[in-house]
Design an enzyme around this catalytic site. Structure first.
Site, PDB file in Angstrom:
ATOM      1  N   HIS A  23       0.807  -1.229   0.000  1.00 35.97           N
ATOM      2  CA  HIS A  23       0.000   0.000   0.000  1.00 35.97           C
ATOM      3  C   HIS A  23       0.838   1.275   0.000  1.00 35.97           C
ATOM      4  O   HIS A  23       0.303   2.369  -0.093  1.00 35.97           O
ATOM      5  CB  HIS A  23      -0.905   0.058   1.232  1.00 35.97           C
ATOM      6  CG  HIS A  23      -0.167   0.429   2.489  1.00 35.97           C
ATOM      7  ND1 HIS A  23       0.549  -0.469   3.224  1.00 35.97           N
ATOM      8  CD2 HIS A  23      -0.012   1.618   3.118  1.00 35.97           C
ATOM      9  CE1 HIS A  23       1.100   0.136   4.250  1.00 35.97           C
ATOM     10  NE2 HIS A  23       0.801   1.406   4.219  1.00 35.97           N
TER      11      HIS A  23
HETATM   12  C1  UD1 Z   1      -1.964   6.096   5.355  1.00 33.02           C
HETATM   13  C2  UD1 Z   1      -0.664   6.716   5.858  1.00 33.02           C
HETATM   14  C3  UD1 Z   1       0.452   5.698   5.756  1.00 33.02           C
HETATM   15  C4  UD1 Z   1       0.092   4.405   6.454  1.00 33.02           C
HETATM   16  C5  UD1 Z   1      -1.253   3.901   5.961  1.00 33.02           C
HETATM   17  C6  UD1 Z   1      -1.676   2.713   6.787  1.00 33.02           C
HETATM   18  C7  UD1 Z   1      -0.422   9.145   5.470  1.00 33.02           C
HETATM   19  C8  UD1 Z   1       0.198  10.171   4.613  1.00 33.02           C
HETATM   20  N1  UD1 Z   1      -0.278   7.862   5.049  1.00 33.02           N
HETATM   21  O1  UD1 Z   1      -1.794   5.796   3.992  1.00 33.02           O
HETATM   22  O2  UD1 Z   1       1.630   6.212   6.357  1.00 33.02           O
HETATM   23  O3  UD1 Z   1       1.087   3.448   6.201  1.00 33.02           O
HETATM   24  O4  UD1 Z   1      -2.238   4.927   6.110  1.00 33.02           O
HETATM   25  O5  UD1 Z   1      -2.587   1.910   6.122  1.00 33.02           O
HETATM   26  O6  UD1 Z   1      -1.021   9.464   6.468  1.00 33.02           O
HETATM   27  N2  UD1 Z   1      -9.179   4.640   1.566  1.00 33.02           N
HETATM   28  C9  UD1 Z   1     -10.407   4.024   1.473  1.00 33.02           C
HETATM   29  N3  UD1 Z   1     -10.918   3.507   2.628  1.00 33.02           N
HETATM   30  C10 UD1 Z   1     -10.295   3.580   3.818  1.00 33.02           C
HETATM   31  C11 UD1 Z   1      -9.043   4.205   3.891  1.00 33.02           C
HETATM   32  C12 UD1 Z   1      -8.497   4.740   2.737  1.00 33.02           C
HETATM   33  O7  UD1 Z   1     -11.020   3.939   0.422  1.00 33.02           O
HETATM   34  O8  UD1 Z   1     -10.835   3.101   4.822  1.00 33.02           O
HETATM   35  C13 UD1 Z   1      -8.629   5.268   0.349  1.00 33.02           C
HETATM   36  C14 UD1 Z   1      -8.734   6.795   0.446  1.00 33.02           C
HETATM   37  O9  UD1 Z   1      -9.976   7.250  -0.032  1.00 33.02           O
HETATM   38  C15 UD1 Z   1      -7.595   7.234  -0.446  1.00 33.02           C
HETATM   39  C16 UD1 Z   1      -6.571   6.085  -0.310  1.00 33.02           C
HETATM   40  O10 UD1 Z   1      -7.252   4.974   0.236  1.00 33.02           O
HETATM   41  O11 UD1 Z   1      -8.013   7.272  -1.785  1.00 33.02           O
HETATM   42  C17 UD1 Z   1      -5.397   6.474   0.554  1.00 33.02           C
HETATM   43  O12 UD1 Z   1      -5.822   6.782   1.893  1.00 33.02           O
HETATM   44  P1  UD1 Z   1      -4.950   7.758   2.827  1.00 33.02           P
HETATM   45  O13 UD1 Z   1      -5.519   7.756   4.195  1.00 33.02           O
HETATM   46  O14 UD1 Z   1      -4.759   9.061   2.154  1.00 33.02           O
HETATM   47  O15 UD1 Z   1      -3.517   7.111   2.852  1.00 33.02           O
HETATM   48  P2  UD1 Z   1      -3.044   5.596   3.038  1.00 33.02           P
HETATM   49  O16 UD1 Z   1      -2.469   5.135   1.752  1.00 33.02           O
HETATM   50  O17 UD1 Z   1      -4.107   4.801   3.662  1.00 33.02           O
HETATM   51  N1  UDP Z   2      -3.371  -5.295   9.120  1.00 31.26           N
HETATM   52  C1  UDP Z   2      -4.645  -5.778   9.399  1.00 31.26           C
HETATM   53  N2  UDP Z   2      -5.411  -6.186   8.353  1.00 31.26           N
HETATM   54  C2  UDP Z   2      -4.979  -6.162   7.058  1.00 31.26           C
HETATM   55  C3  UDP Z   2      -3.681  -5.661   6.800  1.00 31.26           C
HETATM   56  C4  UDP Z   2      -2.910  -5.224   7.853  1.00 31.26           C
HETATM   57  O1  UDP Z   2      -5.053  -5.837  10.550  1.00 31.26           O
HETATM   58  O2  UDP Z   2      -5.743  -6.541   6.173  1.00 31.26           O
HETATM   59  C5  UDP Z   2      -2.551  -4.831  10.235  1.00 31.26           C
HETATM   60  C6  UDP Z   2      -1.147  -5.405  10.309  1.00 31.26           C
HETATM   61  O3  UDP Z   2      -1.159  -6.667  10.920  1.00 31.26           O
HETATM   62  C7  UDP Z   2      -0.428  -4.350  11.117  1.00 31.26           C
HETATM   63  C8  UDP Z   2      -1.072  -3.064  10.640  1.00 31.26           C
HETATM   64  O4  UDP Z   2      -2.328  -3.437  10.077  1.00 31.26           O
HETATM   65  O5  UDP Z   2      -0.697  -4.509  12.502  1.00 31.26           O
HETATM   66  C9  UDP Z   2      -0.197  -2.425   9.611  1.00 31.26           C
HETATM   67  O6  UDP Z   2      -0.893  -1.401   8.993  1.00 31.26           O
HETATM   68  P1  UDP Z   2      -0.539  -0.864   7.546  1.00 31.26           P
HETATM   69  O7  UDP Z   2       0.274  -1.854   6.821  1.00 31.26           O
HETATM   70  O8  UDP Z   2      -1.811  -0.413   6.950  1.00 31.26           O
HETATM   71  O9  UDP Z   2       0.294   0.443   7.886  1.00 31.26           O
HETATM   72  P2  UDP Z   2       1.838   0.721   8.193  1.00 31.26           P
HETATM   73  O10 UDP Z   2       2.260  -0.130   9.322  1.00 31.26           O
HETATM   74  O11 UDP Z   2       2.605   0.464   6.946  1.00 31.26           O
HETATM   75  O12 UDP Z   2       1.851   2.177   8.518  1.00 31.26           O
END
Ligand code: UD1
Ligand code: UDP
Length: 359
Positions: free
Chosen positions: A202
């Site tokens: 992601h």
């Molecule tokens: C964010 C964090 C990243 C973290 C990740 C964990 C920032 C800049 N990035 O990235 O550091 O590793 O979360 O997962 O804060 N979306 C959905 N449904 C959801 C959540 C997100 O559709 O429940 C979509 C949003 O609409 C957007 C995209 O996913 O289009 C990205 O979401 P965003 O929260 O901006 O950043 P992440 O990639 O999730």
């Molecule tokens: N995780 C989860 N369900 C999923 C994918 C990840 O519960 O489908 C958990 C994972 O085990 C870890 C956390 O989410 O505890 C990591 O989050 P993510 O990879 O979204 O973010 P990051 O750690 O890179 O910021």
């Protein structure tokens, strides 16, 4: 003591679950939880509150799906209003997301003390939004709860001995969570191959670069022909794949919906290996004694690479395939405790209480 916790993204729910469990043991702490709304799908947010028994948020700001400026800016504005109403002694922020920096900045401007959990981590890659968020958050925090000694050393190298902040290595709250929830793990309610690799993808640097994303999916396609891959797909990646022509429909690459933490722990317990660009999952692979192929050019968790638990592959198909072959014959020693003793949450709460009483 009144503690105001700011969370918004999936990994923050998991970290806060461990700390909120500790808070509940203290009658002298009131916790107010603010969910920025950054993650909002039921399987990216609500499921964690249900499964991990995190107290329901007192506020949900419903701010999501925006560019960095708009998202952070709106969070800053709304969090400030909550802080003016609640007047907490401490604001507690986690990790390195936009919710983290917005919470820390809103609090600091109101002269409310900030505690940062997962402080001191560095990738030394300023193109990552997370690196910017964590550096700025560290700089304005009053207590920096570092998960590793490397993180403490990173701060020292940046001259933090000259900054009026408390720095402490408390261990990693994700280890607390992994230990606590390991016995509660649950098989996901989907059809799964008997033997599999667990993968996630992601990170913006991969999803927003078609060359990198294509190479990663080609490598996973190749590997899945040998060992099936189960990949709970982040909504960010799902949207990008849907809008691209990158091949992702391989017979043995099982793209499933994001799962809850208990299911994720089950997948970690039963997989052969982990492939990821996630920060948290790299450590969880180690907690559950699985080799991790990290599809990034660098990692904040350098001790995993140094110890031979984690192989950095970048987004190179060749390196991913070579490291997959290497990983199959590697047997590192998992006895080292790289992330503390599983009592980070207790140390964090003791640190906050101690500091409040010393004022
Ligand atoms: C964010 C964090 C990243 C973290 C990740 C964990 C920032 C800049 N990035 O990235 O550091 O590793 O979360 O997962 O804060 N979306 C959905 N449904 C959801 C959540 C997100 O559709 O429940 C979509 C949003 O609409 C957007 C995209 O996913 O289009 C990205 O979401 P965003 O929260 O901006 O950043 P992440 O990639 O999730
Ligand atoms: N995780 C989860 N369900 C999923 C994918 C990840 O519960 O489908 C958990 C994972 O085990 C870890 C956390 O989410 O505890 C990591 O989050 P993510 O990879 O979204 O973010 P990051 O750690 O890179 O910021």
């Amino acid at each position: 003591m009144k503690l105001l916790t700011i969370i918004g993204a999936r990994p923050q729910f998991i970290k806060a679950a461990a700390v909120s469990r500790e808070v509940a043991k203290h009658d002298d702490i009131t916790e107010v939880i603010v969910h920025t709304g950054q993650h909002f799908d039921a399987n990216m947010s609500e499921i964690f509150f249900d499964q991990m028994q995190i107290p329901r948020p007192d506020y949900n700001l419903a701010i999501n799906s925006l560019g960095h400026g708009a998202m952070t800016g709106r969070m800053l504005e709304e969090i400030e209003k909550v802080l003016l109403t609640e007047e907490p002694d401490w604001v507690l922020v986690y990790g390195d997301t936009n919710s983290t920096i917005a919470g820390a900045l809103a609090a600091k401007k109101l002269h409310i003390k900030v505690a940062h959990v997962e402080a001191g981590l560095r990738s030394f890659n300023m193109n990552m939004p997370e690196e910017i968020n964590r550096i700025l958050t560290d700089r304005i925090s009053d207590i920096l709860f570092c998960p590793t000694q490397t993180a403490v050393v990173n701060l020292r190298k940046e001259g933090y001995e000259n900054i009026n902040a408390t720095i402490t290595n408390c261990g990693d709250v994700m280890y607390d969570a992994a230990l606590f929830y390991a016995t509660l793990s649950k098989k996901p309610n989907v059809e799964l191959p008997e033997t599999f690799i667990l993968a996630t993808c992601h990170r913006a640097e991969n999803t927003d670069d078609p060359t990198r994303l294509k190479a990663i999916f080609r490598a996973m396609g190749d590997i899945s022909a040998d060992t099936p891959i189960v990949l709970p797909l982040h909504p960010r990646t799902r949207k990008i794949l849907a809008a691209s022509d990158i091949k992702h429909d391989y017979a043995h690459l099982h793209l499933i919906e994001p799962v809850g933490y208990l299911e994720m722990v089950w997948l970690l317990q039963h997989c052969q290996m982990v492939m990821t660009d996630s920060g948290g999952l790299q450590k969880e692979a180690y907690f559950f004694e699985k080799i991790c192929l990290t599809m990034r050019d660098e990692t904040e968790w350098v001790e995993l690479v140094e110890g031979g638990f984690n192989l950095l592959c970048g987004a190179s198909r060749t390196r991913i395939l070579q490291n997959f072959a290497r990983a199959r014959v590697m047997h590192p020693d998992y006895k080292k405790q790289l992330y503390g003793s599983g009592d980070a949450s207790g140390k964090i709460i003791a640190g906050l209480l101690g500091d409040s009483r010393n004022q």
